[in-house]
Design a protein around this motif. Structure first.
Motif, short mmCIF file in Angstrom:
data_model
loop_
_atom_site.label_atom_id
_atom_site.label_comp_id
_atom_site.label_asym_id
_atom_site.label_seq_id
_atom_site.Cartn_x
_atom_site.Cartn_y
_atom_site.Cartn_z
N LEU A 179 -11.35 11.55 27.69
CA LEU A 179 -12.18 12.60 28.10
C LEU A 179 -11.49 13.23 29.48
O LEU A 179 -11.37 14.28 29.50
CB LEU A 179 -13.36 12.11 28.42
N PHE A 180 -11.35 12.31 30.49
CA PHE A 180 -10.88 12.75 31.60
C PHE A 180 -9.61 12.17 32.24
O PHE A 180 -9.63 11.12 32.90
CB PHE A 180 -11.90 12.87 32.72
N PRO A 181 -8.35 12.51 31.68
CA PRO A 181 -7.05 11.78 32.12
C PRO A 181 -7.06 11.55 33.52
O PRO A 181 -6.64 10.45 34.14
CB PRO A 181 -6.11 12.23 31.29
N THR A 182 -7.45 12.56 34.60
CA THR A 182 -7.11 12.76 35.91
C THR A 182 -8.36 13.05 36.66
O THR A 182 -9.07 13.74 36.59
CB THR A 182 -5.98 13.88 35.82
N PRO A 183 -8.34 11.98 37.72
CA PRO A 183 -9.55 12.07 38.38
C PRO A 183 -9.41 13.54 39.27
O PRO A 183 -8.27 13.50 39.98
CB PRO A 183 -9.58 10.96 39.36
N PRO A 184 -10.34 14.17 39.51
CA PRO A 184 -10.28 15.40 40.40
C PRO A 184 -10.40 14.80 41.91
O PRO A 184 -10.72 13.66 42.11
CB PRO A 184 -11.38 16.25 39.91
N THR B 46 -7.85 23.34 42.44
CA THR B 46 -8.25 21.85 42.92
C THR B 46 -8.76 21.10 41.78
O THR B 46 -8.89 19.76 41.86
CB THR B 46 -9.22 21.95 43.98
N SER B 49 -8.43 18.09 36.85
CA SER B 49 -8.61 17.34 35.81
C SER B 49 -9.49 18.23 34.86
O SER B 49 -9.97 17.52 33.97
CB SER B 49 -9.30 16.13 36.13
N GLN B 51 -11.06 19.86 31.83
CA GLN B 51 -10.87 19.67 30.46
C GLN B 51 -11.39 20.88 29.93
O GLN B 51 -12.33 21.32 30.10
CB GLN B 51 -11.28 18.38 29.92
N TYR B 58 -11.73 19.16 21.65
CA TYR B 58 -10.90 18.96 22.84
C TYR B 58 -9.54 19.42 22.29
O TYR B 58 -9.08 19.15 21.06
CB TYR B 58 -10.91 17.50 23.14
#
Lengths: 378, 80
Positions: A179-184, B46, B49, B51, B58
């Protein structure tokens, strides 16, 4: 797991449901569920899973009940302020259903203890309130092959899904890293204390999680595995998005790069750009000689209205537009509630050429604790 | 061609609303739409992430969009 006469009566209204039956009830009794966080999402999960007759429930929370919790964390009473949440929850729930066994963890889940705690449960419910914990719990559930019921809230919006559920052909459904590969960056993910939260929302979202937990345990119906529910309580709309397992997932993809738990705080903080420690000032030093300093308060105006140190209030998000109000000669003490946003403000102002900045250690919370105990905190 | 952008979470703040119509080049990819959003709304920069889902699926960055597609912006949410 046979059911006693009392249990057959207690759970009668669900046992008579088509698809549920005595078999469903026996599965619940044989099941164990770990609930991460006894807060807004934790409360309805704990209440409904206890009432429904889950045999063993673990609850983990290091935090104490505070006055700002009671607007939404309906498991707690005003006379429980200061009591550990996991302990306060378990004592209520024992009275609700003495058939359920409880295990209380008055600690923060971490890379050190997560595997040892989670391994003893069949299913995990994520009611945590921060991204490092969400990635940690996700990864631990992947390594231990446990289904994870995901829920998260922000203002009037919620997200729900079921991760890592074992599917019919033996494979497992998508997970948080799909769902979210990279944390913001942390400032893009406001917590409830920063962004606010509508009190009913965690009740709705947490109840949806409990709904999914019972379905995973009993095998009834179709779960949210492979789907993300987005719910907006303000305009009462919801959307289901289909999510898929990503072959680049660092834990479950075709070339895994993460094979054991990592440092999730560092992972979510992103790449460290500069190691430089910010110049700072203690609340005692500010109190001793505050005429020497220009005080800049980067909190939101509603926070300033609750309590302030008499400084100039420019919220972090508006700093760039109001630079002309910040002096370049006098020492500027920047503060927020606890010191996180002020550190971000200082980094931002440094990029604009300011060199006269000090971070107030511990923010207004430290001032209330060390200098002025009468000050209103939130 | 026109597509509809629907925002959730903090993306709603950046977009200053729940949804907007965005004019993009025909056969634009998801990656091009992301770039255009960053260009029009620099704060998306910024949100690395962020999506995107197109018509409730997705999608990956090279997905090619069609006229009137609905693109949902989904930022991570941490509260509990």
């Amino acid at each position: 797991m046979t059911l006693s006469r009392d249990e057959l009566i207690r759970y009668n209204r669900q046992i008579i449901l088509p698809d549920f039956g005595v078999a469903g009830q026996e599965r619940l009794k044989a099941a164990s569920v770990l609930i991460i966080g006894a807060g807004g999402l934790g409360a309805p999960n704990l209440q409904y899973l206890t009432a429904a007759g889950v045999g063993r429930i673990g609850v983990i929370d290091f935090d104490q009940v505070s006055l700002t919790n009671l607007q939404r964390q309906v498991l707690f009473n005003t006379d429980e302020l200061g009591v550990n949440k996991a302990t306060a929850a378990a004592s209520k729930l024992k009275a609700l259903n003495p058939e359920t066994e409880f295990e209380v963890f008055e600690t923060q889940i971490s890379s050190e203890n997560a595997m040892a705690i989670i391994v003893d449960y069949d299913l995990v419910v994520d009611g945590s309130d921060n991204l490092p914990t969400r990635y940690l719990v996700n990864d631990a559930c992947l390594f231990l092959e446990k289904p994870l019921i995901y829920g998260a809230i922000f203002r009037f919006e919620g997200q729900v899904s079921v991760f890592n559920q074992e599917l019919e052909h033996g494979s497992r459904g998508p997970n948080y890293r799909d769902l979210f590969p990279t944390p913001p960056p942390p400032e893009m993910v406001p917590s409830c204390s920063e962004g606010g939260v509508f009190g009913v929302l965690p009740g709705i979202v947490g109840s949806m999680q409990a709904n999914e937990a019972i379905k995973v345990i009993t095998g009834m119906g179709t779960t949210l595995s492979g789907k993300l529910l987005l719910f907006d309580s303000l305009d009462f709309t919801s959307r289901y998005l289909n999510i898929r397992s990503n072959e680049n997932n660092p834990v479950t993809g075709s070339n895994p790069t993460i094979t054991k738990l990592i440092d999730y705080e560092a992972f979510c903080a992103g790449p460290v750009i500069e190691e430089e420690v910010l110049a700072s000032l203690s609340v005692h030093d500010l109190h001793a000689d505050n005429s020497r300093y220009f005080i800049l308060d980067v909190r939101e105006p509603y926070e300033y209205d609750i309590s302030n140190l008499g400084g100039l209030n420019i919220p972090l998000g508006q700093l760039k537009e109001q630079l002309e109000q910040i002096p370049g000669d006098k020492q500027v003490v920047v503060h927020c509630k606890s010191g996180v946003r002020s550190a971000q403000a200082i980094n931002l102002l440094k990029q604009e050429g300011y060199t006269n900045l000090l971070n107030l250690e511990g923010g207004i919370l430290a001032w209330q604790k060390e200098i002025d105990s009468e000050m209103a905190v939130y | 061609m026109n597509i509809e952008i629907v925002a959730f979470g903090i993306a709603k703040d950046i977009l200053k609303g729940k949804s907007i119509q965005l004019e993009v080049a025909s056969a634009a990819t998801v990656e091009q739409v992301k770039k255009q959003l960053v260009n029009d709304y620099p704060d998306f920069q910024t949100l690395a992430s962020l999506q995107l889902a197109v018509n409730a699926e997705y999608v990956v960055d090279d997905y090619v969009l069609n006229e009137n597609d609905e693109v949902v912006l989904i930022p991570p949410v941490s509260g509990g």
